[in-house]
Enzyme design. Structure first.
Site, PDB file in Angstrom:
ATOM      1  CE  LYS A   1       1.177   0.887   4.429  1.00  0.00           C
ATOM      2  NZ  LYS A   1       1.965   2.047   4.869  1.00  0.00           N
TER       3      LYS A   1
ATOM      4  CB  ALA B   1      12.166  -2.667   6.660  1.00  0.00           C
TER       5      ALA B   1
ATOM      6  CB  ALA C   1       1.644  -2.775   4.221  1.00  0.00           C
TER       7      ALA C   1
ATOM      8  CG  ASP D   1       0.027  -0.955   7.889  1.00  0.00           C
ATOM      9  OD1 ASP D   1      -0.758  -0.083   8.309  1.00  0.00           O
ATOM     10  OD2 ASP D   1       1.231  -0.739   7.647  1.00  0.00           O
TER      11      ASP D   1
HETATM   12  O1  C5P Z   1       1.349  -2.831  13.959  1.00  0.00           O
HETATM   13  P1  C5P Z   1       2.750  -2.871  13.468  1.00  0.00           P
HETATM   14  O2  C5P Z   1       3.492  -4.082  13.955  1.00  0.00           O
HETATM   15  O3  C5P Z   1       2.889  -2.659  12.015  1.00  0.00           O
HETATM   16  O4  C5P Z   1       3.464  -1.611  14.157  1.00  0.00           O
HETATM   17  C1  C5P Z   1       4.859  -1.555  14.343  1.00  0.00           C
HETATM   18  C2  C5P Z   1       5.171  -0.490  15.377  1.00  0.00           C
HETATM   19  O5  C5P Z   1       4.859   0.802  14.843  1.00  0.00           O
HETATM   20  C3  C5P Z   1       4.358  -0.592  16.641  1.00  0.00           C
HETATM   21  O6  C5P Z   1       4.969  -1.465  17.563  1.00  0.00           O
HETATM   22  C4  C5P Z   1       4.373   0.843  17.147  1.00  0.00           C
HETATM   23  O7  C5P Z   1       5.597   1.139  17.783  1.00  0.00           O
HETATM   24  C5  C5P Z   1       4.337   1.642  15.864  1.00  0.00           C
HETATM   25  N1  C5P Z   1       2.962   2.044  15.516  1.00  0.00           N
HETATM   26  C6  C5P Z   1       2.362   3.058  16.243  1.00  0.00           C
HETATM   27  N2  C5P Z   1       1.078   3.451  15.942  1.00  0.00           N
HETATM   28  C7  C5P Z   1       0.394   2.869  14.921  1.00  0.00           C
HETATM   29  C8  C5P Z   1       0.990   1.842  14.149  1.00  0.00           C
HETATM   30  C9  C5P Z   1       2.279   1.454  14.475  1.00  0.00           C
HETATM   31  O8  C5P Z   1       2.969   3.613  17.167  1.00  0.00           O
HETATM   32  N3  C5P Z   1      -0.852   3.281  14.671  1.00  0.00           N
END
Ligand code: C5P
Length: 361
Positions: free
Chosen positions: A23, A134, A138, A186
């Site tokens: 995305k 990374a 996503a 995501d």
């Molecule tokens: O959910 P995901 O594993 O992709 O998120 C990775 C990190 O990004 C989370 O551990 C958090 O530190 C940060 N994050 C956040 N707020 C969000 C999405 C992600 O702080 N809405």
């Protein structure tokens, strides 16, 4: 692990392949950090025509509930350009494809009430990566989404009931979305695909109307950025702004982005993306990876209509007039050696379907 005689089960050896897409965020405004470490955000997601492909093969059949659900992962292999960046050793617990498979298997186990002798598939997982690791696009979340629909198909798809699976209710799409939210912010969008407004952590979705197809060149910085680090840097920058040490520039609401994509007019979208802060994670991503400034400038120099950091970066998305223009901009960046590998891609029209099964053999 107790494996029963394979000859009894025609399901053994069957393969299911599912795809899901990466995305770009056309709008991303970040609010305060919550107690769970996540930030409230409002975002406009649009699926990209870059695809992750997950194939699950039933390597074995396990009789009864395994002591460790992880015993149901037979092997894990990653192919594709970024394959070497994905750990495939013993510690797979963090891998999103593996977690996607296990979340659906665990849901199945938890809903087997009253089934005396359930059997489970032992699954070989192959992930073919089309989205950079990374990169703020996503790719890992798409792996989880594809893995989830593939696991559901193994457990509940054609022939499953005759061969020992399908003993619990098939989880519907809403149930998968709830499981997906437990895996990452995501993942629900990667399940749903298309274009959506995300609230909460980005996991509460409302479909958004969009017209046309947008063409992009994507500069994929091979060094990657940790999403958690980018959010943490944003918090630091906002603390500095509160002390008056830097300006506090924030994205507004998502309405302008929504209006722009409803026109189907690339110039309207470009004017919106170029004219305001549209991604609150762009400044912290640049602060962690200052070369991004050069990539953004190179995109404009190469003729892109608008350039922005995709999500938490470091991928830079450059909006182009059409496919040929996207190829030209990607080629210009690649030949200058700025911003890593650059590729053309599209959003919207060809990306409406979300995670889906593409083969079951
Ligand atoms: O959910 P995901 O594993 O992709 O998120 C990775 C990190 O990004 C989370 O551990 C958090 O530190 C940060 N994050 C956040 N707020 C969000 C999405 C992600 O702080 N809405």
């Amino acid at each position: 692990m107790t494996a029963v005689d394979s000859a009894e089960f025609s399901l053994q050896g069957q393969s299911v392949t599912a795809t899901a897409q990466g995305k770009v965020n056309l709008h991303l405004s970040v609010g305060d950090a919550r107690d769970d470490g996540y930030h409230e955000l409002v975002t406009v997601f649009q699926a990209l025509d870059l695809t992750e492909t997950v194939t699950l093969t039933v390597a074995d059949i396990h009789e009864g509930v395994p002591a460790e659900m992880a015993d149901l992962i037979g092997s894990f292999t990653v192919t594709g350009r970024d394959a070497t960046k994905v750990p495939t050793g013993d510690d797979l617990a963090d891998n999103l494809a593996v977690r996607g498979v296990l979340s659906v298997l665990e849901h199945y186990r938890d809903n087997l009430a009253g089934v005396p002798s359930a059997t489970f598939p032992v699954l070989d997982i192959v992930v073919d990566k089309g989205v950079p690791v990374a990169g703020g696009m996503a790719g890992g979340s798409a792996d989880a989404a594809a893995a989830m629909v593939a696991t559901r198909e193994i457990l509940h798809g054609t022939g499953a009931v005759d061969t020992g699976f399908d003993r619990a209710p098939r989880p519907d799409d809403d149930t998968l979305a709830i499981l997906a939210a437990g895996l990452g912010a995501d993942v629900p969008f990667c399940l749903a695909g298309g274009t959506a407004l995300g609230h909460g952590r980005g996991d509460v979705l409302v479909p958004v109307l969009t017209r046309g197809t947008y063409h992009w060149a994507l500069a994929m910085d091979p060094r990657g950025l940790s999403t958690a680090d980018v959010f943490a840097r944003l918090d630091e920058q906002r603390s500095a702004a509160a002390r008056g040490e830097r300006p506090d520039q924030r994205a507004g609401g998502p309405e302008d982005a929504q209006r722009a994509i409803l026109t189907g007019d690339v110039d309207v979208l470009a004017a919106h993306l170029d004219g305001a802060v549209v991604n609150d994670l762009q400044a912290p991503a640049i602060s962690l990876s200052p070369d991004l400034r050069r990539t953004l400038a190179a995109g404009k120099d190469a003729g892109a209509l608008a350039c922005l950091v995709s999500g938490s970066g470091p991928t830079v998305a450059m909006l182009c007039r059409d496919r040929d223009h996207a190829v030209d901009v990607a080629t210009a960046l690649s030949s200058e050696g700025v911003g890593g590998r650059a590729v053309p891609t599209t959003t919207a029209a060809s990306c409406r379907h979300g995670a889906r099964i593409v083969s079951h053999v």
